[in-house]
Scaffold this motif. Structure first.
Motif, PDB file in Angstrom:
ATOM      1  N   PRO A   4       0.694  -1.173  -0.001  1.00  0.00           N
ATOM      2  CA  PRO A   4      -0.014  -0.042  -0.080  1.00  0.00           C
ATOM      3  C   PRO A   4       0.677   1.180  -0.255  1.00  0.00           C
ATOM      4  O   PRO A   4       2.055   1.249   0.637  1.00  0.00           O
ATOM      5  CB  PRO A   4      -0.757  -0.205   1.225  1.00  0.00           C
ATOM      6  CG  PRO A   4       0.024  -0.850   2.315  1.00  0.00           C
ATOM      7  CD  PRO A   4       0.708  -2.136   1.194  1.00  0.00           C
ATOM      8  N   GLN A   5       0.201   2.388  -0.703  1.00  0.00           N
ATOM      9  CA  GLN A   5       1.316   3.678  -0.841  1.00  0.00           C
ATOM     10  C   GLN A   5       0.094   4.499  -0.444  1.00  0.00           C
ATOM     11  O   GLN A   5      -1.130   4.428  -0.399  1.00  0.00           O
ATOM     12  CB  GLN A   5       1.718   3.832  -2.006  1.00  0.00           C
ATOM     13  CG  GLN A   5       0.985   3.998  -3.190  1.00  0.00           C
ATOM     14  CD  GLN A   5       1.615   4.125  -4.539  1.00  0.00           C
ATOM     15  OE1 GLN A   5       1.979   3.163  -5.215  1.00  0.00           O
ATOM     16  NE2 GLN A   5       1.665   5.546  -4.908  1.00  0.00           N
ATOM     17  N   SER A   6       0.681   5.748  -0.210  1.00  0.00           N
ATOM     18  CA  SER A   6      -0.365   6.945   0.190  1.00  0.00           C
ATOM     19  C   SER A   6      -1.053   7.449  -0.848  1.00  0.00           C
ATOM     20  O   SER A   6      -0.511   7.259  -1.990  1.00  0.00           O
ATOM     21  CB  SER A   6       0.617   7.838   0.656  1.00  0.00           C
ATOM     22  OG  SER A   6       0.001   9.259   0.943  1.00  0.00           O
ATOM     23  N   ILE A   7      -2.337   7.759  -0.679  1.00  0.00           N
ATOM     24  CA  ILE A   7      -3.101   8.378  -1.825  1.00  0.00           C
ATOM     25  C   ILE A   7      -2.711   9.635  -2.196  1.00  0.00           C
ATOM     26  O   ILE A   7      -3.052   9.889  -3.377  1.00  0.00           O
ATOM     27  CB  ILE A   7      -4.396   8.272  -1.377  1.00  0.00           C
ATOM     28  CG1 ILE A   7      -4.660   9.123  -0.009  1.00  0.00           C
ATOM     29  CG2 ILE A   7      -5.062   7.237  -0.976  1.00  0.00           C
ATOM     30  CD1 ILE A   7      -6.213   9.670   0.155  1.00  0.00           C
ATOM     31  N   PHE A   8      -1.667  10.039  -1.593  1.00  0.00           N
ATOM     32  CA  PHE A   8      -1.048  11.259  -2.195  1.00  0.00           C
ATOM     33  C   PHE A   8       0.257  11.191  -2.996  1.00  0.00           C
ATOM     34  O   PHE A   8       0.710  12.051  -3.583  1.00  0.00           O
ATOM     35  CB  PHE A   8      -0.578  12.198  -1.162  1.00  0.00           C
ATOM     36  CG  PHE A   8      -1.899  12.730  -0.113  1.00  0.00           C
ATOM     37  CD1 PHE A   8      -2.999  13.271  -0.534  1.00  0.00           C
ATOM     38  CD2 PHE A   8      -1.953  12.317   1.313  1.00  0.00           C
ATOM     39  CE1 PHE A   8      -4.120  13.764   0.198  1.00  0.00           C
ATOM     40  CE2 PHE A   8      -2.888  12.884   1.977  1.00  0.00           C
ATOM     41  CZ  PHE A   8      -4.106  13.405   1.668  1.00  0.00           C
ATOM     42  N   GLN A   9       0.651  10.035  -3.141  1.00  0.00           N
ATOM     43  CA  GLN A   9       1.784   9.605  -3.649  1.00  0.00           C
ATOM     44  C   GLN A   9       1.566   9.340  -5.216  1.00  0.00           C
ATOM     45  O   GLN A   9       2.708   9.336  -6.055  1.00  0.00           O
ATOM     46  CB  GLN A   9       2.608   8.368  -3.275  1.00  0.00           C
ATOM     47  CG  GLN A   9       3.253   8.983  -2.032  1.00  0.00           C
ATOM     48  CD  GLN A   9       3.887   7.505  -1.189  1.00  0.00           C
ATOM     49  OE1 GLN A   9       3.882   6.694  -1.827  1.00  0.00           O
ATOM     50  NE2 GLN A   9       4.691   7.743  -0.217  1.00  0.00           N
ATOM     51  N   GLY A 189     -15.070  -2.451   2.322  1.00  0.00           N
ATOM     52  CA  GLY A 189     -14.714  -2.065   3.608  1.00  0.00           C
ATOM     53  C   GLY A 189     -14.164  -0.627   3.237  1.00  0.00           C
ATOM     54  O   GLY A 189     -15.011   0.140   2.214  1.00  0.00           O
ATOM     55  N   ASN A 190     -13.289   0.005   3.846  1.00  0.00           N
ATOM     56  CA  ASN A 190     -12.689   1.216   3.484  1.00  0.00           C
ATOM     57  C   ASN A 190     -11.904   1.406   2.221  1.00  0.00           C
ATOM     58  O   ASN A 190     -10.698   1.000   2.282  1.00  0.00           O
ATOM     59  CB  ASN A 190     -11.952   1.957   4.805  1.00  0.00           C
ATOM     60  CG  ASN A 190     -12.843   2.147   6.098  1.00  0.00           C
ATOM     61  OD1 ASN A 190     -14.066   2.427   5.965  1.00  0.00           O
ATOM     62  ND2 ASN A 190     -12.262   1.839   7.056  1.00  0.00           N
ATOM     63  N   ALA A 191     -12.501   1.694   1.211  1.00  0.00           N
ATOM     64  CA  ALA A 191     -12.037   1.318   0.105  1.00  0.00           C
ATOM     65  C   ALA A 191     -11.538   2.486  -0.667  1.00  0.00           C
ATOM     66  O   ALA A 191     -10.942   2.432  -2.100  1.00  0.00           O
ATOM     67  CB  ALA A 191     -13.091   0.837  -1.024  1.00  0.00           C
ATOM     68  N   GLU A 192     -11.045   3.415   0.055  1.00  0.00           N
ATOM     69  CA  GLU A 192     -10.342   4.537  -0.565  1.00  0.00           C
ATOM     70  C   GLU A 192      -9.158   4.387  -1.203  1.00  0.00           C
ATOM     71  O   GLU A 192      -8.880   4.750  -2.555  1.00  0.00           O
ATOM     72  CB  GLU A 192     -10.074   5.888   0.214  1.00  0.00           C
ATOM     73  CG  GLU A 192     -11.458   6.305   0.955  1.00  0.00           C
ATOM     74  CD  GLU A 192     -11.889   5.826   2.222  1.00  0.00           C
ATOM     75  OE1 GLU A 192     -12.839   6.391   3.008  1.00  0.00           O
ATOM     76  OE2 GLU A 192     -11.454   4.706   2.596  1.00  0.00           O
ATOM     77  N   ARG A 193      -8.290   3.769  -0.645  1.00  0.00           N
ATOM     78  CA  ARG A 193      -6.963   3.252  -1.027  1.00  0.00           C
ATOM     79  C   ARG A 193      -7.019   2.359  -2.298  1.00  0.00           C
ATOM     80  O   ARG A 193      -6.373   2.681  -3.277  1.00  0.00           O
ATOM     81  CB  ARG A 193      -6.039   2.551   0.169  1.00  0.00           C
ATOM     82  CG  ARG A 193      -4.521   2.685  -0.264  1.00  0.00           C
ATOM     83  CD  ARG A 193      -3.833   1.798   0.948  1.00  0.00           C
ATOM     84  NE  ARG A 193      -4.037   2.358   2.293  1.00  0.00           N
ATOM     85  CZ  ARG A 193      -3.434   3.348   2.832  1.00  0.00           C
ATOM     86  NH1 ARG A 193      -2.766   4.007   2.062  1.00  0.00           N
ATOM     87  NH2 ARG A 193      -3.532   3.757   3.980  1.00  0.00           N
ATOM     88  N   ALA A 194      -7.843   1.406  -2.164  1.00  0.00           N
ATOM     89  CA  ALA A 194      -8.063   0.735  -3.403  1.00  0.00           C
ATOM     90  C   ALA A 194      -8.670   1.131  -4.666  1.00  0.00           C
ATOM     91  O   ALA A 194      -8.094   1.099  -5.804  1.00  0.00           O
ATOM     92  CB  ALA A 194      -8.976  -0.659  -2.882  1.00  0.00           C
TER      93      ALA A 194
END
Length: 336
Positions: A4-9, A189-194
């Motif tokens: 996983p990586q930051s959504i800002f990257q 689930g909390n799917a923002e990252r995906a």
């Protein structure tokens, strides 16, 4: 699993040049005012569109917009008319489909299976603005409108129904909503990252069928590859006989009670890396016919719900496998 990586990257998508929209468009006219000729992503939701954090699709839309994508919303479309799903045209990347903030069946019916008289996520609380099992109905209409555009499911209805599940309303076990909806991918689930990861991959030219290594995703496969080590779920939790319900009013003397052994029969494989283990759940057909195996499947699903150590789960449905990746890693404080 991909790390996983930051959504800002992520590098912003090229459409970032259009800036932030006052409101996400819901019509071709609103798109033209923004200078758009096409949406990159279209979200279909059973809720009204209110640009406020209490409405999930508003948050999701703004999250994707922040990544540079042109996002449109189709809110509470007429599910009898396929043209209602064409009001924004064909998206460049994919459709995202959700029932809204609530499971559509819970939203529409009481526990006595009577139709509710209001809907908190509809203007003037008007009832009847979304269909039963909205995720399935909306996805099928999107597929009818645009046969080749990828469809991604998300939200609470899709999350809770990602594997074979007991449906209170029809009083039977139904298969994963992914199959009935004829969608390509399900995010739970909390799917923002995906969601951000999937959007950037599709934008980079990846085929959605090849996106199989993202946490919090569910998809169908024909078979399990040779690189994976399959482990039967009964090695993690031993199914047992069902106990008869206890009568709380029955008087039982202490000397006649039996001690309860609270220790669960759980074992863990120590010979292989957890990242390469695939836990084989009982098939959909098996859990339909056997309440013990259904309870066992539900227990294993919950045992494998910790993002820190959960393993991949698979469940046979007919002649294909439902593949459930481990849950997503929660967002960091700065990402929220």
């Amino acid at each position: 699993m991909s790390a996983p990586q930051s959504i800002f990257q992520y590098k912003k998508y090229w459409a970032k040049r259009f800036g932030t929209a006052p409101f996400l468009p819901m019509s071709k006219e609103e798109m033209e005012k923004l200078g758009w000729d096409q949406c990159d992503i279209i979200l279909v939701t059973g809720d009204a569109y209110v640009d406020h954090p209490s409405f999930g699709m508003a948050i999701v839309g703004r999250l994707l917009e922040n990544q540079g994508f042109r996002v449109g919303i189709i809110a509470q479309p007429d599910w009898y008319d396929v043209n209602a799903f064409k009001v924004l045209g064909e998206p460049k990347l994919f459709f995202g489909v959700t029932a809204g903030n609530m499971d559509s069946m819970v939203n529409r019916y009481t526990s006595d299976k009577k139709i509710r008289t209001d809907d908190a996520y509809t203007p003037n609380a008007a009832p009847g603005k979304r269909p039963d099992r909205s995720v399935i109905v909306y996805s099928q209409k999107v597929r009818q409108a645009y046969k080749s555009v990828p469809i991604i499911l998300g939200g609470i209805e899709a999350s809770l129904r990602r594997i074979a599940h007991y449906d209170y309303w029809s009083e039977k076990v139904r298969r994963s909503v992914l199959m009935d909806a004829k969608a390509d991918l399900l995010l739970f689930g909390n799917a923002e990252r995906a969601l951000v990861d999937v959007a950037h991959r599709i934008a980079s030219g990846a085929n959605i069928k090849d996106i199989t290594d993202i946490r919090g995703t569910v998809f169908m496969v024909d078979s399990i590859g040779p690189d994976w080590i399959e482990q039967d779920s009964t090695t993690l939790d031993k199914p047992g006989q069902l106990s008869p319900p206890v009568n709380p009013y029955q008087m039982i003397s202490p000397d006649k009670t039996k001690p309860v052994n609270a220790k669960s029969d759980i074992s863990h494989s120590k010979n292989h890396s957890r990242e390469k283990i695939v836990v084989r759940l009982p098939s959909y057909e098996a859990v339909c016919d056997d309440p013990i195996m259904y309870a066992h499947t539900s227990r294993v699903l919950h045992l494998e719900s910790n993002p820190g150590n959960a393993r991949i789960l698979v469940q046979r449905v007919g002649n294909r496998d439902l593949w459930i990746n481990p849950p997503p890693i929660p967002l960091e404080m700065d990402e929220m």
